[in-house]
Design a protein around this motif. Structure first.
Motif, PDB file in Angstrom:
ATOM      1  N   TYR A   8       8.078   2.716   4.943  1.00 41.32           N
ATOM      2  CA  TYR A   8       9.428   2.261   4.594  1.00 41.32           C
ATOM      3  C   TYR A   8      10.348   3.442   4.291  1.00 41.32           C
ATOM      4  N   VAL A   9       9.844   4.443   3.562  1.00 39.71           N
ATOM      5  CA  VAL A   9      10.664   5.615   3.239  1.00 39.71           C
ATOM      6  C   VAL A   9      11.054   6.350   4.518  1.00 39.71           C
ATOM      7  N   SER A  10      10.121   6.494   5.440  1.00 42.36           N
ATOM      8  CA  SER A  10      10.429   7.149   6.718  1.00 42.36           C
ATOM      9  C   SER A  10      11.500   6.374   7.480  1.00 42.36           C
ATOM     10  N   ARG A  11      11.387   5.049   7.436  1.00 42.22           N
ATOM     11  CA  ARG A  11      12.381   4.210   8.116  1.00 42.22           C
ATOM     12  C   ARG A  11      13.756   4.353   7.464  1.00 42.22           C
ATOM     13  N   LEU A  12      13.769   4.443   6.140  1.00 45.39           N
ATOM     14  CA  LEU A  12      15.046   4.635   5.440  1.00 45.39           C
ATOM     15  C   LEU A  12      15.689   5.964   5.804  1.00 45.39           C
TER      16      LEU A  12
ATOM     17  N   SER B  48       0.834  -1.197   0.000  1.00 43.15           N
ATOM     18  CA  SER B  48       0.000   0.000   0.000  1.00 43.15           C
ATOM     19  C   SER B  48       0.873   1.252   0.000  1.00 43.15           C
ATOM     20  N   PRO B  49       0.357   2.374  -0.495  1.00 40.62           N
ATOM     21  CA  PRO B  49       1.117   3.630  -0.428  1.00 40.62           C
ATOM     22  C   PRO B  49       1.506   3.992   1.003  1.00 40.62           C
ATOM     23  N   ALA B  50       0.628   3.686   1.963  1.00 41.32           N
ATOM     24  CA  ALA B  50       0.942   3.976   3.371  1.00 41.32           C
ATOM     25  C   ALA B  50       2.133   3.148   3.840  1.00 41.32           C
ATOM     26  N   THR B  51       2.172   1.878   3.426  1.00 40.11           N
ATOM     27  CA  THR B  51       3.317   1.030   3.792  1.00 40.11           C
ATOM     28  C   THR B  51       4.586   1.530   3.129  1.00 40.11           C
TER      29      THR B  51
END
Length: 221
Positions: free
Chosen positions: A188-192, A181-184
């Motif tokens: 992931y981008v935030s975690r990166l 999903s776009p939310a997922t």
């Protein structure tokens, strides 16, 4: 209302950018400056969401001014769009490397200019995939090697997401590509960003190229 500061040594350019940016009513130029040194001071005073920054200026150039803005913790919410007439590789890379959220040529259309301001104000990178492929991989060739150790701590899925970011995909496009999903994808981008100590999406693009995850000719598949 998106608050913007314009930094350019040409009065005609500053006046034109103000007229074009403010046309729809949701963008307001709160101040301008004639060189990078004054620009940094004005940004610290007004705390805009976005800065339109010329590259070649007297006293202090736009790349150094961008570096000072990005390095200042008090300006963490400020995004810089480098705006220039010089379509030169070293300028594009220099701007992205020090933390600019995007790079545009001054002949951009009025609608595209306003869209660019809104894009970076929303926290997204403004990077043309064609520009990043050319410039960042050229840098990798100049240095002679990539640095896979930069992403050694990432999981396989995180590497896949970073690769898609490096190819210029949005969170929605990453979701489609990786069947999440776009939310997922956003998570992931935030975690990166946190794991790689990157300030914004632009720096993730740089890391994707420097680590060797993305190379010219790599296409979604």
């Amino acid at each position: 209302m998106i608050r913007v500061v314009v930094v350019d040594d040409q009065e005609l350019v500053r006046t034109g950018l103000r007229a074009l940016a403010e046309r729809d009513g949701d963008i307001h130029i709160v101040a301008d400056a004639v060189n990078g040194e004054d620009g940094v001071s004005v940004v610290r005073r007004h705390l805009p969401e976005v800065v339109l920054m010329d590259i070649r200026m007297p006293v202090l150039d736009g790349i150094e001014a961008t570096r000072q803005i990005v390095a200042d913790p008090a300006l963490a919410g400020v995004q810089v769009i480098v705006l220039t007439t010089f379509d030169e590789d070293e300028n594009i890379f220099g701007a992205i490397r020090v933390g600019a959220a995007g790079y545009l040529l001054k002949d951009i259309s009025p609608d595209a200019l306003r869209t660019a301001i809104r894009t970076v104000a929303a926290g997204d990178a403004l990077l043309s995939p064609s520009i990043t492929r050319t410039v960042l991989y050229r840098l990798a060739r100049q240095t002679g090697s990539t640095r896979p150790e930069l992403v050694a701590a990432l999981t396989q899925r995180e590497r896949e997401v970073l690769t898609r970011v490096g190819m210029g995909e949005s969170n929605r496009e990453i979701g489609v590509s990786l069947r999440i999903s776009p939310a997922t994808a956003r998570t992931y981008v935030s975690r990166l960003l946190a794991t790689l100590h990157a300030r914004d999406r632009s720096q993730l693009v740089v890391l994707a190229y420097e680590s060797g995850l993305v190379t010219p000719g790599l296409t979604p598949g």
